[in-house]
Design a protein around this motif. Structure first.
Motif, PDB file in Angstrom:
ATOM      1  N   LEU B 159      90.034-142.985 -20.056  1.00 41.38           N
ATOM      2  CA  LEU B 159      90.435-144.386 -20.002  1.00 41.38           C
ATOM      3  C   LEU B 159      89.452-145.214 -20.828  1.00 41.38           C
ATOM      4  O   LEU B 159      88.252-145.186 -20.576  1.00 41.38           O
ATOM      5  N   VAL B 160      89.959-145.889 -21.840  1.00 47.23           N
ATOM      6  CA  VAL B 160      89.109-146.736 -22.670  1.00 47.23           C
ATOM      7  C   VAL B 160      89.657-148.153 -22.590  1.00 47.23           C
ATOM      8  O   VAL B 160      90.828-148.378 -22.872  1.00 47.23           O
ATOM      9  N   VAL B 161      88.817-149.075 -22.176  1.00 46.29           N
ATOM     10  CA  VAL B 161      89.256-150.468 -22.122  1.00 46.29           C
ATOM     11  C   VAL B 161      88.299-151.311 -22.953  1.00 46.29           C
ATOM     12  O   VAL B 161      87.083-151.267 -22.762  1.00 46.29           O
ATOM     13  N   LEU B 162      88.847-152.038 -23.898  1.00 44.38           N
ATOM     14  CA  LEU B 162      88.028-152.927 -24.727  1.00 44.38           C
ATOM     15  C   LEU B 162      88.320-154.354 -24.311  1.00 44.38           C
ATOM     16  O   LEU B 162      89.458-154.809 -24.402  1.00 44.38           O
ATOM     17  N   LEU B 192      94.361-143.101 -22.186  1.00 46.79           N
ATOM     18  CA  LEU B 192      94.922-144.455 -22.191  1.00 46.79           C
ATOM     19  C   LEU B 192      93.899-145.380 -22.817  1.00 46.79           C
ATOM     20  O   LEU B 192      92.760-145.460 -22.359  1.00 46.79           O
ATOM     21  N   ILE B 193      94.306-146.030 -23.896  1.00 42.82           N
ATOM     22  CA  ILE B 193      93.400-146.947 -24.579  1.00 42.82           C
ATOM     23  C   ILE B 193      94.012-148.343 -24.518  1.00 42.82           C
ATOM     24  O   ILE B 193      95.141-148.548 -24.952  1.00 42.82           O
ATOM     25  N   VAL B 194      93.267-149.277 -23.934  1.00 37.72           N
ATOM     26  CA  VAL B 194      93.764-150.649 -23.835  1.00 37.72           C
ATOM     27  C   VAL B 194      92.822-151.547 -24.636  1.00 37.72           C
ATOM     28  O   VAL B 194      91.651-151.694 -24.283  1.00 37.72           O
ATOM     29  N   ALA B 195      93.336-152.093 -25.732  1.00 37.03           N
ATOM     30  CA  ALA B 195      92.514-152.988 -26.557  1.00 37.03           C
ATOM     31  C   ALA B 195      92.968-154.411 -26.286  1.00 37.03           C
ATOM     32  O   ALA B 195      94.072-154.798 -26.661  1.00 37.03           O
ATOM     33  N   VAL B 228      97.504-149.311 -26.272  1.00 33.64           N
ATOM     34  CA  VAL B 228      98.092-150.653 -26.218  1.00 33.64           C
ATOM     35  C   VAL B 228      97.177-151.572 -27.001  1.00 33.64           C
ATOM     36  O   VAL B 228      95.979-151.667 -26.701  1.00 33.64           O
ATOM     37  N   ILE B 229      97.712-152.251 -27.979  1.00 27.49           N
ATOM     38  CA  ILE B 229      96.877-153.099 -28.820  1.00 27.49           C
ATOM     39  C   ILE B 229      97.369-154.542 -28.702  1.00 27.49           C
ATOM     40  O   ILE B 229      98.470-154.862 -29.137  1.00 27.49           O
ATOM     41  N   ALA B 230      96.548-155.380 -28.109  1.00 24.26           N
ATOM     42  CA  ALA B 230      96.930-156.777 -27.879  1.00 24.26           C
ATOM     43  C   ALA B 230      96.753-157.596 -29.161  1.00 24.26           C
ATOM     44  O   ALA B 230      96.334-157.071 -30.190  1.00 24.26           O
ATOM     45  N   GLU B 231      97.033-158.889 -29.082  1.00 24.24           N
ATOM     46  CA  GLU B 231      96.976-159.757 -30.250  1.00 24.24           C
ATOM     47  C   GLU B 231      95.646-159.634 -30.985  1.00 24.24           C
ATOM     48  O   GLU B 231      94.586-159.631 -30.378  1.00 24.24           O
ATOM     49  N   ASN B 232      95.735-159.580 -32.285  1.00 26.99           N
ATOM     50  CA  ASN B 232      94.574-159.586 -33.179  1.00 26.99           C
ATOM     51  C   ASN B 232      93.586-158.445 -32.936  1.00 26.99           C
ATOM     52  O   ASN B 232      92.480-158.465 -33.450  1.00 26.99           O
ATOM     53  N   ALA B 233      93.954-157.475 -32.162  1.00 27.24           N
ATOM     54  CA  ALA B 233      93.048-156.343 -31.925  1.00 27.24           C
ATOM     55  C   ALA B 233      93.268-155.278 -33.000  1.00 27.24           C
ATOM     56  O   ALA B 233      94.313-155.225 -33.646  1.00 27.24           O
ATOM     57  N   ILE B 234      92.227-154.451 -33.165  1.00 31.82           N
ATOM     58  CA  ILE B 234      92.281-153.414 -34.195  1.00 31.82           C
ATOM     59  C   ILE B 234      91.900-152.074 -33.566  1.00 31.82           C
ATOM     60  O   ILE B 234      90.858-151.965 -32.919  1.00 31.82           O
ATOM     61  N   VAL B 235      92.719-151.072 -33.742  1.00 31.65           N
ATOM     62  CA  VAL B 235      92.361-149.730 -33.280  1.00 31.65           C
ATOM     63  C   VAL B 235      92.510-148.765 -34.444  1.00 31.65           C
ATOM     64  O   VAL B 235      93.562-148.700 -35.078  1.00 31.65           O
TER      65      VAL B 235
END
Lengths: 478, 444
Positions: B159-162, B192-195, B228-235
């Motif tokens: 689990l990675v949460v930024l 699961l990666i949540v940016a 999951v990449i939210a607004e303006n996020a970069i993965v």
């Protein structure tokens, strides 16, 4: 899309009329008795009846294909008339004896079957509701040994040739619709080009579906003997009906050593009205066999009609150095659906194939290119180039490409490219600023887009095709 | 006929045999997760084993794996950091999660990351609302038997949460190690990666093996990753599949992009006897940007299948894809790249290119770039080529004094390097280059 691009008028289907000729039709439905009846009505030999029955029995085990990107209500194959022929008349001595109603029909279609065609140097084998009514210029072709006649006549006059090649390219069990066709086909064209003969004129057939309830199942067989050449033209129109009509033709081409067959089609069948009601279902199996060395088969098609088109003219390249070509323009408007493309099967060495496909979608239509390029393990140095371009007109249509590329040989070179574009407002503005109206501008852009394909059409077809595209697009752009 | 029927039936129940013995065995499993896993298990029972009759599995025949019975991996083997040293990345010492045979190995992992970056396991993050909100929301299992199977096992994953506006300067390394075992085992890695909005990270998802003998190196990895990449996020996501050459690998990644977000993917496949990677990306808001690079380098009897779906649902999205395959021996590479441009996705700009180098006559390449476009004001193009090395290029190098073998190796190396070069971690890039040159042969 600018408002200027949205106001063109809809031109109704020009050829929507029913010719009132008494026809001799079987009741609806299909079973072995119907097939026996078709066969006996046509006085066919036993082997052909056997061929039909085998196909029918195999057909019963098949289910209609559902993989194509088209949607339509299930076809009820029992709710269809499988045989309808214009009432037989005495043998005709000249054109004057042909039913004047029929002649008027062709007049409306613009089929210049009489002397005008002679000047155009084209022999026309006219298919009118499954039975060949008259054939012109047979004598002239007979001089050079070319056999060009209706399928039923070929069965009577040249049974050995028909028996040898019928089903050799598209076997009876090939697919659902080919099996159905093999069981119930009523007529079609047969063409045989003898060894070393360059056919002196373009051979041409006009197909026409007339009886409201009869599915049309033609069969075309073209055999080009060693070193021969033939250019074959097929053009189609159909009258307007609200019940969907099924059309499941089979076309087989055989090219022996050094032979070349050029097959051109312009298809403009009734596509249904602007709400998607009615129209022809065109489920066709077309395949060419480059059997001999250095043989060549070239398909050129302009598909503008039919409610649904399901058609994949293919080349099986068996002979070494053989060449397969496919040039296609498919145009869909309103609620039309087209799933069309080609298959190039490379089996021989140094075989080459080229695919140029142009799809134009307008209205609420859906246009798919589906193609297969297969290089088998023994096809050393095979070469393929494919190009599929799509043009979208309006924001409610769809363009899809499904190219399958299967390569089993490391010496193969296969290239595929596809692009999608639209008629931009800047392009329209450019034309407008030069005093060219929207309609004409669209027509020019479309024709430029399709030029690569039109270049491969015989002259008279190329002219017709150019006009046809403009006509079909009226009402979608403006 | 009856024999065929039987084998079909047995394949259909094959995946059921891989279901966890009991879903409720783990302690402290929250109810929602138990329910989710039970749902997934239900789908595994209902869905048939994919065969070549399914259009999506047309070229990849996984029936071979049904000949092997896989036992669930139980405990992590006792490994030390020295054992996995060859796989460790000096750049990623701050955020490393190691799983051995699917089980988290705390002593091999390390986490000393800036505030706002959480790298943990599902078990440790069970209480977190993030896990509950996102887990299994993107990689849907209704129609995907392998995703369902993985979900039925979901309890220990990465689990990675930024956090909002957090940029993680160092790459995060999630390493899945398979070790030698006497009986073939199946593992079910899950990420699961949540940016969150405005965040940024580089992620390395890495599948490796430590087995040495052939028999001991047969295992099955069934992985699912959700990002999951939210607004303006970069993965930036690099996925390496270096399984043993007799392993089976089925991986799914589901990527969900929001407004103006960026997703870069490098997927590199060297390993496994049979492998399948599904990369499904959906651009769910305007202005998202994706770059997809793929490299498959296989030989022997390997088969590698890559299926990607790039779904543009909203306007002004971009995507650029380059997928390369190098096929030697009797190997078989498959690529299917779908690009959807939905009705509302005007001004989409999308390109796709599939380049295949077929080095041997026994090899096979099947490629199918696929465009489905329902918006008119878009620019889309795709291309595909299958070829051997160019004779002109060989001649050029020969004429400069390189012998045929060296010239060949150099050209193959250069072909692969175009993708390797895009990997954003230097030490990894070097190792991958070495791997390529060792596989294709000596380069000057």
């Amino acid at each position: 899309m600018s408002s200027a691009l949205e106001t063109l008028i809809n031109r109704p289907y020009e050829y929507g009329f029913v010719t009132d000729i008494e026809s001799d039709a079987l009741p609806k439905g299909l079973n072995e008795d119907v097939i026996r009846l078709i066969s006996s009505k046509k006085n066919e030999p036993d082997w052909l009846l056997e061929f039909r029955l085998n196909a029918y029995r195999h057909w019963l085990t098949l289910t209609p294909p559902e993989w194509a990107n088209v949607a339509h209500p299930k076809v009820d194959f029992q709710d269809m008339v499988y045989y309808s022929a214009p009432k037989p008349r005495k043998k005709l001595a000249s054109m004057d004896e042909v039913d004047p109603e029929l002649l008027r029909t062709f007049e409306k279609l613009g089929v210049p079957m009489s002397e005008r065609k002679a000047l155009a140097n084209v022999a026309v084998d006219v298919i009118f509701d499954s039975v060949s009514v008259t054939t012109t210029y047979k004598d002239k072709l007979a001089e050079v040994g070319v056999i060009f006649c209706s399928f039923s006549e070929a069965v009577k006059q040249h049974p050995e040739l028909v028996k040898k090649y019928l089903g050799s390219v598209v076997p009876t069990g090939d697919n659902f619709y080919a099996a159905l066709n093999s069981a119930v086909f009523t007529d079609g064209s047969f063409c045989y080009i003898p060894k070393g003969c360059r056919c002196p004129m373009d051979l041409s057939t006009y197909f026409r579906i007339n009886n409201g309830e009869s599915g049309q199942f033609e069969r075309t067989l073209i055999v080009a003997e060693e070193g021969s050449y033939v250019s074959y033209l097929e053009g189609c129109t159909a009258p307007r009906f609200d019940t969907n009509q099924l059309h499941a033709a089979v076309v087989e081409l055989v090219a022996l050593d050094h032979a070349e067959i050029k097959y051109s089609t312009v298809q403009n069948w009734y596509a249904g009205d602007e709400n998607g009601v009615g129209g022809i279902y065109n489920f066709v199996t077309k395949r060419g066999l480059c059997q001999g060395v250095n043989s060549k088969i070239s398909w050129t098609q302009v598909e503008t009609g039919s409610a649904i088109t399901w058609k994949y003219p293919s080349c099986v390249l068996i002979g070494d150095n053989s060449i397969g070509e496919f040039y296609s323009v498919a145009l869909t408007n309103h609620h039309q659906q087209a799933d069309t493309g080609t298959k190039m099967i490379h089996i021989g060495k140094n075989t080459r194939s080229r695919i140029v496909s142009k799809g134009i979608s307008a209205g609420q239509s859906n246009n798919s290119y589906r193609g297969l390029v297969k290089v088998s393990a023994k096809a050393d140095d095979a070469r393929n180039y494919s190009q599929c371009d799509s043009m979208l007109i309006g924001a409610t249509c769809g363009a899809n490409t499904f190219p399958y590329i299967e390569v089993h040989n490391s010496t193969a070179k296969v290239e595929h490219e596809a692009s999608t574009s639209r008629i931009g407002e800047d392009q329209m503005f450019y034309f407008a600023s030069r005093g060219i109206g929207a309609e004409e501008a669209v027509s020019m852009i479309i024709n430029g887009f399709c030029k690569e394909v039109f270049n491969h059409l015989p002259m008279e077809f190329a002219v017709e095709a150019t006009q046809l595209l403009g006509l079909k697009l009226e009402g979608s752009v403006g | 006929m009856s024999a065929v029927m039987q084998s079909v039936t047995s394949h259909d129940s094959y995946l059921t045999g891989l279901l966890p013995a009991t879903v409720t065995a783990q302690t402290a499993t929250p109810e929602w997760l138990t329910a989710l896993r039970a749902d997934a298990a239900q789908r595994v029972r209902a869905l048939p084993f994919p065969t070549t009759r399914d259009e999506e599995w047309r070229f990849s025949d996984f029936s071979l794996m049904c000949k092997t019975t896989f036992a669930p991996a139980i405990a992590a083997a006792t490994l030390t950091t020295a054992d996995i040293a060859p796989f460790l990345l000096p750049e990623a010492t701050h955020g490393r999660l190691v799983f051995v045979n699917g089980v988290h190995a705390q002593h091999l992992s390390s986490s000393s990351l800036p505030q706002g970056v959480i790298v943990t396991t599902f078990t440790a993050g069970l209480a977190s609302e993030t896990l509950r909100t996102h887990l299994a929301q993107y990689a849907t299992f209704q129609n995907e038997a392998f995703v369902a199977l993985n979900t039925s096992h979901a309890h220990d994953g990465a689990l990675v949460v930024l956090g909002k506006n957090t940029a993680c300067a160092t790459p995060l390394h999630v390493l899945f190690v398979s070790t030698a075992s006497t009986t073939p085992v199946a593992t079910f890695p899950r990420c699961l990666i949540v940016a969150e909005p405005g965040s940024e990270c580089t992620l390395i998802e890495d599948y490796v093996h430590l087995s040495t003998t052939r028999t001991a190196s047969t295992y099955f990895t069934n992985a699912v990753t959700e990002i999951v990449i939210a607004e303006n996020a970069i993965v930036r996501h690099t996925r390496l599949q270096r399984e043993s050459s007799s392993a089976f690998h089925v991986g799914h990644a589901a990527i969900h992009l929001s407004h103006n977000s960026v997703y870069d993917s490098n997927s590199i496949t060297f390993g496994a006897r049979l492998s399948r990677y599904n990369l499904n990306i959906i651009q769910n808001a305007e202005g998202a940007n994706c770059t997809l690079n793929g490299l498959v380098l296989i030989s022997g009897r390997q088969m590698a299948d890559t299926h990607t779906v790039m779904d543009h649902t909203q306007p002004n999205g971009n995507s650029a894809q380059l997928h390369k395959c190098i096929v030697d021996g009797g190997a078989h590479a498959i690529f299917n790249g779908k690009i959807f441009v939905r009705k509302d996705a005007q001004h989409t700009h999308s390109t796709q290119s599939s380049r295949n180098l077929l080095l041997s006559n026994k090899g096979r390449v099947d490629t199918k770039p696929q465009l489905e476009i329902f918006a008119d004001d878009v620019k889309c193009a795709h291309g595909a080529t299958v070829s051997q090395l160019e004779t002109e290029e060989m001649f050029y190098l020969n004429s400069r004094g390189l012998n045929a073998n060296t010239a060949r190796n150099l050209l193959i190396y250069a072909f692969a390097e175009a993708i390797i070069d895009k990997v954003p971690v230097n030490s990894l890039k070097q190792r991958l280059s070495q791997k390529v040159s060792s596989q294709v042969g000596e380069v000057v």
